[in-house]
Design an enzyme around this catalytic site. Structure first.
Site, PDB file in Angstrom:
ATOM      1  CG  HIS A   1      -5.407   9.330   5.540  1.00  0.00           C
ATOM      2  ND1 HIS A   1      -6.256   8.610   4.711  1.00  0.00           N
ATOM      3  CD2 HIS A   1      -4.246   8.639   5.576  1.00  0.00           C
ATOM      4  CE1 HIS A   1      -5.630   7.531   4.273  1.00  0.00           C
ATOM      5  NE2 HIS A   1      -4.413   7.528   4.786  1.00  0.00           N
TER       6      HIS A   1
ATOM      7  NE  ARG B   1      -5.090  -0.177   5.186  1.00  0.00           N
ATOM      8  CZ  ARG B   1      -4.760   1.089   5.400  1.00  0.00           C
ATOM      9  NH1 ARG B   1      -5.697   1.994   5.625  1.00  0.00           N
ATOM     10  NH2 ARG B   1      -3.511   1.461   5.400  1.00  0.00           N
TER      11      ARG B   1
ATOM     12  CD  GLU C   1      -0.138  12.505   4.987  1.00  0.00           C
ATOM     13  OE1 GLU C   1       0.395  12.045   3.948  1.00  0.00           O
ATOM     14  OE2 GLU C   1      -0.833  11.824   5.753  1.00  0.00           O
TER      15      GLU C   1
END
Ligand code: ADP
Length: 420
Positions: free
Chosen positions: A180, A241, A384
């Site tokens: 990230h 996760r 992003e």
């Protein structure tokens, strides 16, 4: 800078996200998502020119997916062949030790991205497929790879080293890489702007809480720690996760439950985190279950917050003093309860959240700490794609400048002639 748009492509194993945007303003001309590539029920959703186009059809591979996307671009008034695209920016997950800045793509770069697949088996092969498909469809436009690991390349040795046999670590490239990075870099830059200080003068903690989640400690613009490691599995509790766990759990499960390595991989990457504990990975669902009195959902929430606070404490101490704490991504931007609970009871550290600011219906980058707070607490929407677009433009412009310098100097040499 001209106003030519940039195409940003994020290619996953069975999906491709894309966006055509103007890198100076961030204005998005068109965007979309191709899903279920390689399955019989492929689909595309494309937004552009004020319209949304959807279609379902089998999409055999990434090239077919991009061809379909290009057709939709044309339908909404952006024929990519003559849209004047300046450069294509590709998100690439793992740069290993090799790539630590945005890189102009050539055959060798694609091969190396593929070679790094052992470090990111789910991501890098898919990234390479997307790159190759775009290179085929837009052969004359420069392509730049922007790596998720790059921002964390220079983590201090103590933060990036695993306490295992040094030779084994060395041989197999085992270190903490962090992920990230594009988001942490973009958001921390925006946060410094928001508090009106140079990035070099602020200590920051960034919580990127999306489906995947990570935190970073940033001293004067340089990351000094992050929660993700060799892979994006380490650290915070995520949608599916586990984040941190005792590595002893793995041999224990192999011995006692007879799980093999693929079972373990699936368990920890896909069936753990919020989904493993509560049966849902989306925070909105989790909240609904908590509202209905679901105890597993409540526990999952508590574990999620407990892990966030553990890293908050570690990073407060690691930095010594913190000026700015920022929340970003799907959960970070939209879950006031997570922000308030993560930072609760820390007024003696100068950290407080203003309840009204925190719950305001506001999508912009903003303060949620009280006006007189010692530590600025912010919500900053991540972007992003914009960060990738700008990084890609910078590489393309640098390359163009270098090329024209080289042309100029070879002309000089020629004109100077051998007699000089
Ligand atoms: P990624 O890019 O990692 O897939 P995002 O940053 O888009 O993820 O975040 C997606 C997650 O954000 C969703 O799974 C959901 O849990 C969370 N989310 C989105 N909207 C909200 C909301 N209004 N309230 C709480 N959580 C939300």
């Amino acid at each position: 800078m001209s106003n030519n748009p940039v195409l940003v492509v994020n290619s996953g194993s069975s999906s491709i996200k894309y966006r055509l945007l103007e890198p100076d303003t961030g204005a998005v001309a068109a965007s979309g998502l191709v899903e279920r590539i390689g399955e019989p029920d492929g689909a595309i959703e494309h937004h552009g020119g004020g319209r949304t186009l959807t279609q379902r059809k089998p999409i055999p591979d990434h090239t077919a997916g991009l061809q379909l996307a290009f057709a939709k671009f044309a339908e909404t008034g952006h024929d990519l062949a003559d849209a004047g695209i300046r450069v294509v920016g590709h998100r690439v997950v793992h740069g290993g030790e090799v790539f630590y800045r945005p890189t102009l793509i050539d055959d060798r770069v694609v091969t190396t991205i593929r070679e790094l697949s052992s470090l990111a088996p789910l991501h890098n092969p898919a990234n390479a497929l997307g790159i190759e498909a775009v290179r085929t469809l837009l052969p004359d436009i420069p392509q730049v790879a922007v790596f998720d690991t790059a921002f964390f390349h220079n983590l201090p040795d103590a933060a990036k080293t695993y306490a295992i046999d040094a030779e084994v670590a060395d041989t197999h490239g085992i270190r903490r890489y962090g992920f990230h990075g594009t988001s942490h870099e973009y958001v921390s830059g925006r946060a410094a702007q928001l508090v009106g200080r140079a990035a070099e003068s602020v200590n920051q903690i960034v919580f990127h809480l999306g489906n995947g989640a990570s935190a970073s400690a940033i001293r004067g613009g340089r990351p000094v720690d992050t929660t993700m490691g060799l892979t994006p599995l380490e650290g915070l509790v995520m949608g599916t996760r586990s984040g941190d766990l005792d590595p002893g759990i793995i041999p224990h499960l192999m011995r006692t439950a007879g799980l093999d390595i693929d079972d373990i991989d699936r368990l920890l990457n896909r069936d753990s985190g919020l989904r493993g504990m509560a049966g849902v990975n989306d925070f909105r669902e989790l909240r609904r279950l908590i509202g209905e009195g679901d105890r597993a959902a409540r526990l999952a929430y508590d574990v999620y917050i407990h892990r966030l606070r553990r890293y908050l404490g570690a990073y407060l101490v690691g930095l010594g003093a913190v000026d700015v704490i920022t929340f970003t991504a799907g959960v970070g931007e939209n879950a006031p309860d997570v922000r308030a609970d993560t930072l609760a009871g820390l007024s003696r550290f100068g950290i407080a959240v203003d309840p009204e600011r925190n719950t305001a219906e506001d999508r912009s980058a903003r303060f949620i700490s009280p006006p007189d707070a010692e530590v600025a607490v912010l919500v900053v929407p991540t972007n992003e794609e914009l960060a990738i677009a700008r990084a890609a433009v910078a590489v393309a412009e640098r390359t163009r400048a270098t090329d024209s310098d080289m042309r100029a100097s070879s002309t000089d040499e020629r004109s100077a002639g051998p007699a000089a």
